[in-house]
Design an enzyme around this catalytic site. Structure first.
Site, PDB file in Angstrom:
ATOM      1  CG  ASP A 103      -0.540   5.113   5.038  1.00 50.32           C
ATOM      2  OD1 ASP A 103      -0.811   5.497   3.885  1.00 50.32           O
ATOM      3  OD2 ASP A 103      -1.251   4.319   5.688  1.00 50.32           O
TER       4      ASP A 103
HETATM    5  N1  URA Z   1      -1.945  -0.097   3.937  1.00 41.81           N
HETATM    6  C1  URA Z   1      -2.006   0.979   4.743  1.00 41.81           C
HETATM    7  O1  URA Z   1      -2.996   1.205   5.432  1.00 41.81           O
HETATM    8  N2  URA Z   1      -0.934   1.797   4.791  1.00 41.81           N
HETATM    9  C2  URA Z   1       0.200   1.584   4.063  1.00 41.81           C
HETATM   10  O2  URA Z   1       1.150   2.372   4.165  1.00 41.81           O
HETATM   11  C3  URA Z   1       0.249   0.455   3.242  1.00 41.81           C
HETATM   12  C4  URA Z   1      -0.835  -0.373   3.185  1.00 41.81           C
END
Ligand code: URA
Length: 235
Positions: A103
């Site tokens: 993310d």
């Molecule tokens: N899980 C998440 O919620 N975000 C990420 O970036 C990676 C794993």
């Protein structure tokens, strides 16, 4: 392979730049200058030099990046900074892309490569590549969180997660979690499913590759030969 394709795949020059250099005598094949880069070479056998430097053919490149906050896991984005912007032009020209997404607000270990088949295999659920994250959360982790995650938690949309390993910190305000899958916002949604919320999230391992602590956020390096073997063959 065409000579101009070879030079651009090795990250040395765009086709246009290579053509300009060739006109000025800057490209040689087996010691002889070539002006027309539409000719073909055998990348494994022929010796190519560009501006006096011999060119080593590397079809695939594997990069370890310490992703900073605020960057999207993409090779282009009109609205936000994107991870390949952090690489020098010579690598961007090679068509590198991130192996899986983090993310925008997640930081840490990201592998980038131009090896499509291996990336596809590493991300396939059949291969169960472990991804380990370090996190902090809003309220203390529930006492049975380890068991619930190990048994496979069901998310709000009904998705049944595979078994995940949670190692909570002593104060239970965070810990480490290891997944063998990578669904959209998975860890955030897993915390949501136990009435908690992620505050910070950092990936610290992808299969046999661990985040290099000496790399600052935003910094990158090529994988070592040993890391490449660990990534590709699980050695
Ligand atoms: N899980 C998440 O919620 N975000 C990420 O970036 C990676 C794993």
């Amino acid at each position: 392979m065409r000579i101009d394709k070879f030079l651009s795949e090795c990250g040395l020059a765009s086709r246009k730049e290579a053509a300009k250099a060739a006109k000025a005598g800057g490209v040689t094949v087996n010691g002889a200058p070539v002006k027309d880069l539409s000719g073909h070479i055998d990348p494994e056998r022929d010796r190519v030099a560009f501006l006096g430097r011999s060119v080593e053919y590397r079809k695939f490149v594997y990069i370890l990046l310490n992703k900073p906050e605020g960057y999207v896991s993409a090779t282009e984005d009109k609205a936000h900074p994107f991870v390949t912007e952090l690489l020098p032009e010579e690598y961007r020209r090679m068509g590198l892309f991130p192996v899986g997404r983090l993310d925008k607000d997640t930081v840490g270990l990201m592998i980038l490569t131009n090896d499509g088949p291996s990336a596809h295999r590493l991300l396939s659920p059949r291969h169960h590549v472990e991804k380990e994250y370090r996190f902090t959360c809003k309220v203390p982790l529930a006492p049975d969180a380890e068991r619930i995650y190990a048994e496979g938690i069901t998310l709000a949309d009904g998705y049944e997660c595979k078994s995940a390993r949670l190692l909570a910190d002593a104060d239970r305000m965070g810990g480490r979690i290891t997944l063998t899958e990578g669904k959209y916002h998975q860890i955030k949604r897993m915390l949501g499913a136990i009435d908690n919320r992620i505050l910070t999230l950092e990936r610290i391992r992808f299969g046999g590759i661990s985040l290099d602590k000496s790399l600052e956020r935003g910094a990158w390096r090529l994988l070592t030969a040993e890391e490449e073997r660990a990534l590709l063959y699980g050695e």
